[in-house]
Design a protein around this motif. Structure first.
Motif, mmCIF file in Angstrom:
data_model
loop_
_atom_site.group_PDB
_atom_site.id
_atom_site.type_symbol
_atom_site.label_atom_id
_atom_site.label_comp_id
_atom_site.label_asym_id
_atom_site.label_seq_id
_atom_site.Cartn_x
_atom_site.Cartn_y
_atom_site.Cartn_z
ATOM 1 N N VAL A 29 0.846 -1.199 0.000
ATOM 2 C CA VAL A 29 0.000 0.000 0.000
ATOM 3 C C VAL A 29 0.881 1.249 0.000
ATOM 4 O O VAL A 29 0.720 2.153 -0.830
ATOM 5 N N ALA A 43 -7.874 6.439 -2.033
ATOM 6 C CA ALA A 43 -8.002 5.029 -1.672
ATOM 7 C C ALA A 43 -8.567 4.225 -2.836
ATOM 8 O O ALA A 43 -8.223 3.059 -3.027
ATOM 9 N N GLN A 54 -12.153 -3.145 -0.199
ATOM 10 C CA GLN A 54 -12.165 -1.850 0.481
ATOM 11 C C GLN A 54 -12.008 -1.973 2.006
ATOM 12 O O GLN A 54 -11.213 -1.237 2.590
ATOM 13 N N ILE A 57 -8.279 -2.747 2.783
ATOM 14 C CA ILE A 57 -7.362 -1.631 2.562
ATOM 15 C C ILE A 57 -7.613 -0.515 3.590
ATOM 16 O O ILE A 57 -6.662 0.110 4.071
ATOM 17 N N SER A 58 -8.856 -0.311 3.977
ATOM 18 C CA SER A 58 -9.155 0.706 4.998
ATOM 19 C C SER A 58 -8.509 0.352 6.330
ATOM 20 O O SER A 58 -7.964 1.224 7.029
ATOM 21 N N LEU A 61 -4.780 1.058 5.932
ATOM 22 C CA LEU A 61 -4.529 2.504 5.860
ATOM 23 C C LEU A 61 -4.669 3.149 7.241
ATOM 24 O O LEU A 61 -3.890 4.032 7.605
ATOM 25 N N ARG A 72 -4.447 11.438 6.405
ATOM 26 C CA ARG A 72 -5.696 11.132 5.705
ATOM 27 C C ARG A 72 -6.521 12.401 5.561
ATOM 28 O O ARG A 72 -6.634 13.177 6.523
ATOM 29 N N TRP A 78 -14.431 9.606 -1.026
ATOM 30 C CA TRP A 78 -13.181 8.880 -0.808
ATOM 31 C C TRP A 78 -12.195 9.632 0.082
ATOM 32 O O TRP A 78 -12.089 10.854 0.014
ATOM 33 N N TYR A 81 -4.736 10.032 0.758
ATOM 34 C CA TYR A 81 -3.615 9.781 1.680
ATOM 35 C C TYR A 81 -2.325 10.410 1.167
ATOM 36 O O TYR A 81 -2.031 10.359 -0.032
#
Lengths: 98, 98
Positions: A29, A43, A54, A57-58, A61, A72, A78, A81
């Motif tokens: 990432v 994202a 999703q 990845i959230s 992150l 962020r 969305w 980042y």
């Protein structure tokens, strides 16, 4: 690292950041945020290129933001980042023996 | 990290090394090996300066050797440890954004 041994508080602080980096998905990432210019990466683009869901990845992150490696910013639907260059510079220096 | 995104195999390899670094006691152990000159540092000296039991320090030193951050050489009763400079250089470069 250098001739001055690391104290307990600094060791805790650095270990927290390194722990956030110790996961292959999080490294990928970060690498994609860097490859896309480090600044305000959506994202949505990461989901596309990494082929990760999703929620997954959230989750990753959030850990990177909590460790001070990314910031962020929400823009409409969305989040975007940005790499915290100072944190990477600190870690890179810390692991240098020169 | 740079404009070329990290592949899965490289991400796994770097994450394994970073995981070995993601513990405050291991960072202090490494820092003391570095502070004592990086080369052939006796485990006995680390036990003295860090005030950690021999089994605990042996456990952490094994993880650092397994991750390629230190090499180990037995000399009589005690093992001696040397920093693998190439591994630190690789990690420092990896975390550099320059």
């Amino acid at each position: 690292m250098n001739a001055t041994p690391l104290g307990i508080a600094d060791a805790d602080r650095m270990a927290t950041k390194l722990k956030a980096l110790s996961d292959p998905t999080r490294l990928r990432v970060l690498s994609h945020v860097v490859a896309q210019g480090c600044d305000s990466v959506c994202a949505c683009d990461l989901i596309d290129v990494l082929d990760i869901s999703q929620p997954t990845i959230s989750h990753h992150l959030k850990k990177l933001v909590d460790a001070g490696l990314l910031t962020r910013e929400q823009r409409g639907r969305w989040a975007h980042y940005t790499v915290v260059r100072e944190t990477f510079a600190e870690l890179s220096r810390f692991l240098s023996l020169d």
